[in-house]
Motif scaffolding. Structure first.
Motif, PDB file in Angstrom:
ATOM      1  N   PHE A 186       1.627 -10.873  -1.968  1.00  0.00           N
ATOM      2  CA  PHE A 186       1.770  -9.753  -1.586  1.00  0.00           C
ATOM      3  C   PHE A 186       0.294  -8.604  -1.511  1.00  0.00           C
ATOM      4  O   PHE A 186      -0.511  -8.597  -2.767  1.00  0.00           O
ATOM      5  CB  PHE A 186       2.327  -9.043  -2.557  1.00  0.00           C
ATOM      6  CG  PHE A 186       2.925  -7.551  -2.249  1.00  0.00           C
ATOM      7  CD1 PHE A 186       3.233  -7.900  -0.862  1.00  0.00           C
ATOM      8  CD2 PHE A 186       2.582  -6.662  -3.027  1.00  0.00           C
ATOM      9  CE1 PHE A 186       3.975  -6.064  -0.340  1.00  0.00           C
ATOM     10  CE2 PHE A 186       3.193  -5.277  -2.626  1.00  0.00           C
ATOM     11  CZ  PHE A 186       3.601  -4.923  -1.712  1.00  0.00           C
ATOM     12  N   SER A 187       0.395  -8.403  -0.637  1.00  0.00           N
ATOM     13  CA  SER A 187      -1.756  -7.278   0.240  1.00  0.00           C
ATOM     14  C   SER A 187      -0.756  -6.127  -0.507  1.00  0.00           C
ATOM     15  O   SER A 187      -1.804  -5.169  -0.376  1.00  0.00           O
ATOM     16  CB  SER A 187      -1.410  -7.119   1.374  1.00  0.00           C
ATOM     17  OG  SER A 187       0.154  -6.179   1.664  1.00  0.00           O
ATOM     18  N   GLY A 188      -0.147  -5.770  -1.214  1.00  0.00           N
ATOM     19  CA  GLY A 188      -0.265  -4.401  -2.017  1.00  0.00           C
ATOM     20  C   GLY A 188       0.713  -3.440  -0.092  1.00  0.00           C
ATOM     21  O   GLY A 188       0.422  -1.663  -0.824  1.00  0.00           O
ATOM     22  N   ILE A 189       0.257  -3.758   0.907  1.00  0.00           N
ATOM     23  CA  ILE A 189       1.603  -2.904   1.921  1.00  0.00           C
ATOM     24  C   ILE A 189       3.135  -3.394   2.904  1.00  0.00           C
ATOM     25  O   ILE A 189       2.954  -4.829   2.566  1.00  0.00           O
ATOM     26  CB  ILE A 189       0.369  -3.171   2.641  1.00  0.00           C
ATOM     27  CG1 ILE A 189      -1.083  -2.848   2.591  1.00  0.00           C
ATOM     28  CG2 ILE A 189       0.879  -2.716   4.221  1.00  0.00           C
ATOM     29  CD1 ILE A 189      -2.731  -3.413   3.761  1.00  0.00           C
ATOM     30  N   THR A 190       3.222  -1.707   2.533  1.00  0.00           N
ATOM     31  CA  THR A 190       4.984  -2.541   3.488  1.00  0.00           C
ATOM     32  C   THR A 190       4.912  -2.469   4.885  1.00  0.00           C
ATOM     33  O   THR A 190       4.479  -1.295   5.547  1.00  0.00           O
ATOM     34  CB  THR A 190       5.713  -2.210   2.045  1.00  0.00           C
ATOM     35  OG1 THR A 190       6.226  -1.929   1.125  1.00  0.00           O
ATOM     36  CG2 THR A 190       6.754  -2.008   3.001  1.00  0.00           C
ATOM     37  N   LEU A 191       5.912  -2.752   6.062  1.00  0.00           N
ATOM     38  CA  LEU A 191       5.310  -2.882   6.393  1.00  0.00           C
ATOM     39  C   LEU A 191       6.885  -2.126   6.983  1.00  0.00           C
ATOM     40  O   LEU A 191       8.303  -2.664   6.328  1.00  0.00           O
ATOM     41  CB  LEU A 191       5.744  -4.268   7.332  1.00  0.00           C
ATOM     42  CG  LEU A 191       4.422  -4.403   7.543  1.00  0.00           C
ATOM     43  CD1 LEU A 191       4.794  -6.446   8.588  1.00  0.00           C
ATOM     44  CD2 LEU A 191       3.301  -4.203   8.054  1.00  0.00           C
ATOM     45  N   GLY A 208      -3.002   4.864   7.402  1.00  0.00           N
ATOM     46  CA  GLY A 208      -1.755   3.080   7.279  1.00  0.00           C
ATOM     47  C   GLY A 208      -2.156   3.385   8.625  1.00  0.00           C
ATOM     48  O   GLY A 208      -3.396   3.908   9.638  1.00  0.00           O
ATOM     49  N   THR A 209      -1.776   2.601   9.351  1.00  0.00           N
ATOM     50  CA  THR A 209      -1.662   1.674  10.356  1.00  0.00           C
ATOM     51  C   THR A 209      -0.474   1.426  11.437  1.00  0.00           C
ATOM     52  O   THR A 209       0.538   1.753  10.537  1.00  0.00           O
ATOM     53  CB  THR A 209      -1.916  -0.097  11.004  1.00  0.00           C
ATOM     54  OG1 THR A 209      -3.572   0.503  10.019  1.00  0.00           O
ATOM     55  CG2 THR A 209      -2.217  -0.061  11.861  1.00  0.00           C
ATOM     56  N   GLY A 236       0.861   1.388   1.920  1.00  0.00           N
ATOM     57  CA  GLY A 236       0.332   1.007   0.600  1.00  0.00           C
ATOM     58  C   GLY A 236       0.750   1.758  -0.509  1.00  0.00           C
ATOM     59  O   GLY A 236       0.434   1.070  -1.834  1.00  0.00           O
ATOM     60  N   GLU A 237       2.060   2.279  -0.478  1.00  0.00           N
ATOM     61  CA  GLU A 237       2.395   2.394  -1.423  1.00  0.00           C
ATOM     62  C   GLU A 237       3.883   2.303  -2.461  1.00  0.00           C
ATOM     63  O   GLU A 237       4.219   2.438  -3.766  1.00  0.00           O
ATOM     64  CB  GLU A 237       2.903   4.179  -1.303  1.00  0.00           C
ATOM     65  CG  GLU A 237       1.644   4.657  -0.712  1.00  0.00           C
ATOM     66  CD  GLU A 237       1.878   6.475  -0.481  1.00  0.00           C
ATOM     67  OE1 GLU A 237       3.045   6.881  -0.531  1.00  0.00           O
ATOM     68  OE2 GLU A 237       1.195   6.575  -0.304  1.00  0.00           O
ATOM     69  N   LYS A 238       4.257   1.807  -1.280  1.00  0.00           N
ATOM     70  CA  LYS A 238       6.172   0.284  -2.095  1.00  0.00           C
ATOM     71  C   LYS A 238       5.199  -0.921  -2.520  1.00  0.00           C
ATOM     72  O   LYS A 238       4.697  -0.644  -2.614  1.00  0.00           O
ATOM     73  CB  LYS A 238       6.922   0.536  -0.745  1.00  0.00           C
ATOM     74  CG  LYS A 238       7.292   1.879  -0.218  1.00  0.00           C
ATOM     75  CD  LYS A 238       9.069   1.585   0.568  1.00  0.00           C
ATOM     76  CE  LYS A 238       9.946   2.613   0.953  1.00  0.00           C
ATOM     77  NZ  LYS A 238      10.337   2.721  -0.427  1.00  0.00           N
ATOM     78  N   PRO A 239       6.222  -0.878  -3.592  1.00  0.00           N
ATOM     79  CA  PRO A 239       6.040  -2.213  -4.429  1.00  0.00           C
ATOM     80  C   PRO A 239       6.186  -2.945  -3.293  1.00  0.00           C
ATOM     81  O   PRO A 239       7.336  -3.462  -2.448  1.00  0.00           O
ATOM     82  CB  PRO A 239       6.977  -1.972  -6.037  1.00  0.00           C
ATOM     83  CG  PRO A 239       8.523  -0.813  -5.080  1.00  0.00           C
ATOM     84  CD  PRO A 239       7.569   0.003  -4.404  1.00  0.00           C
TER      85      PRO A 239
END
Length: 428
Positions: A182-187, A213-214, A239-242
């Protein structure tokens, strides 16, 4: 004639069946779901993958459901342009680059398999639960509770696991590979019906990867409403969501993200309005699996996301699966021993694709926006050439495109290759 079983009927599995059929084989596909539906959002099909579709005789059908990519442009979080390049034929490649809805692509391939191999080639409602192999073949077991008419066990000469990021076949071959990264990033992935942006074939790469973010934006269907509007795909990285479940179909609202890019002034696109007008939005954790040390085990091998699940950066996941499909079909057609053919397929593909898995984990070509933000201190600049010369950007894109299998056509490469240190070196 080899008896070939393909586990999984996503785009990669269907393409594998079509490539094998072109080489004279009649594979069978086994898919978990009871009904194939056009699920998902956008995918970016690069020129080298359009070549594969063209050689499968599917270009006209693909063109009818997709949008031609004309340009790719990178912007800061304030809306300042960093770098731009043409796409596909506009860059000088022999083939188009095209954007398409993943579900529409899958259904196009599904129709082609039914027409060429017959409806009986695909068995739905059969979830692979395991297999055993011996010197003569492979016995595959299924949970057929969703389709009692389907077999609970089959026998095949070889098995190709094309069952995605949560591959059962991979977990049986390499139990340790079941752990995802897991990258620590949520899409957030959404689609909006709206007027064409710029030339109507532009992919936008926007944002400060540290502060905002992107955001990636591109069209995936022309004239979707009969009034000239396009169906536009957009993806926001946060990058903030678990970590959440590995499921593309977690539908969510947009309140958390509608104001993230309020600082970005593009002039030709109101980002907040695009997000608020979303027809649908899905949540997905940015997950991959570590590069595998081996794909082929005797008469069983892996292909597509089952073999090389990667972050969707650079648009290479489905594209590389199409190359896998052609390669394995060619090896099985030209090497008499199927075990040796599967080994050669892996030798041709694994090392190259593993590089892309790691390069995508390290931002892929999106790294150019981070470079600019770090050099500018996250502030607007007067002239991009002062902090990130075009020549340096071109060197980065030249290297990445070449590694992905689509070297920029002669005369378009960086004028001083080797002058700049590779930003991907840490991933190799």
């Amino acid at each position: 004639m080899l008896n070939i079983a393909i586990i999984g009927a996503g785009p990669a599995g269907l393409a594998t069946a079509l490539q094998l059929h072109q080489q004279g084989f009649r594979p069978r596909l086994f898919e978990t779901v009871s009904e194939l539906k056009p699920l998902g959002v956008g995918v970016d099909i690069k020129p080298y993958a359009v070549k594969e579709l063209t050689e499968m005789g599917l270009y006209d059908a693909f063109r009818a459901i997709s949008v031609e990519a004309k340009e790719s442009v990178f912007y800061t979080g304030y809306g300042q342009e960093i770098f731009g390049e043409k796409c596909g034929r506009h860059m000088g490649y022999e083939y188009d680059q095209r954007f398409v809805h993943r579900g529409h692509l899958q259904m196009m391939l599904y129709k082609a398999v039914q027409e060429r191999l017959g409806a009986e080639a695909i068995t739905l409602g059969t979830r692979c639960t395991g297999f055993e192999q011996d010197a003569d073949g492979v016995t595959v077991h299924f949970d057929n509770s969703a389709n009692p008419a389907a077999p609970a066990t089959i026998r095949a000469d070889i098995v190709i696991g094309v069952d995605g990021i949560r591959s059962v076949v991979r977990s049986k071959l390499l139990p340790e590979s079941s752990r995802s990264h897991f990258s620590g990033i949520t899409l957030y992935r959404g689609v909006t019906v709206m007027p064409p942006v710029r030339e109507g074939g532009t992919i936008l790469h926007i944002g400060d990867p540290i502060r905002q973010g992107t955001l990636i934006v591109y069209p995936i269907q022309d004239n979707v409403d009969g009034q000239g509007n396009q169906l536009v795909n957009w993806v926001i990285e946060q990058g903030e969501k678990p970590q959440s479940e590995e499921d593309w179909n977690q539908e969510v609202g947009v309140k958390e993200i509608e104001h993230v890019f309020d600082d970005c002034q593009l002039g030709f696109l109101d980002i907040g309005e695009m997000i608020r007008n979303a027809r649908e939005c899905y949540l997905f954790p940015l997950i991959d699996h570590d590069p595998l040390p081996q794909w082929s085990f005797g008469r069983v091998t892996l292909l597509g996301d089952a073999a090389h699940a990667m972050y969707p950066r650079g648009g290479n996941s489905v594209c590389q699966a199409f190359v896998d499909a052609r390669t394995i079909a060619e090896r099985l057609a030209t090497i008499a021993d199927p075990v040796e053919a599967l080994k050669q397929y892996e030798n041709d593909r694994r090392e190259k694709v593993n590089w892309l898995v790691l390069a995508s984990r390290g931002e892929g070509p999106e790294v150019v926006r981070r470079i600019v933000e770090e050099r500018s201190g996250g502030r607007p600049f007067d002239d991009i050439e002062d902090i990130f010369p075009h020549e340096e950007a071109l060197a980065i894109f030249s290297e990445y495109h070449a590694k992905a299998g689509m070297k920029i056509p002669t005369g378009k490469d960086s004028s001083q290759p080797g002058k700049y240190k590779s930003v991907f070196a840490v991933n190799q």
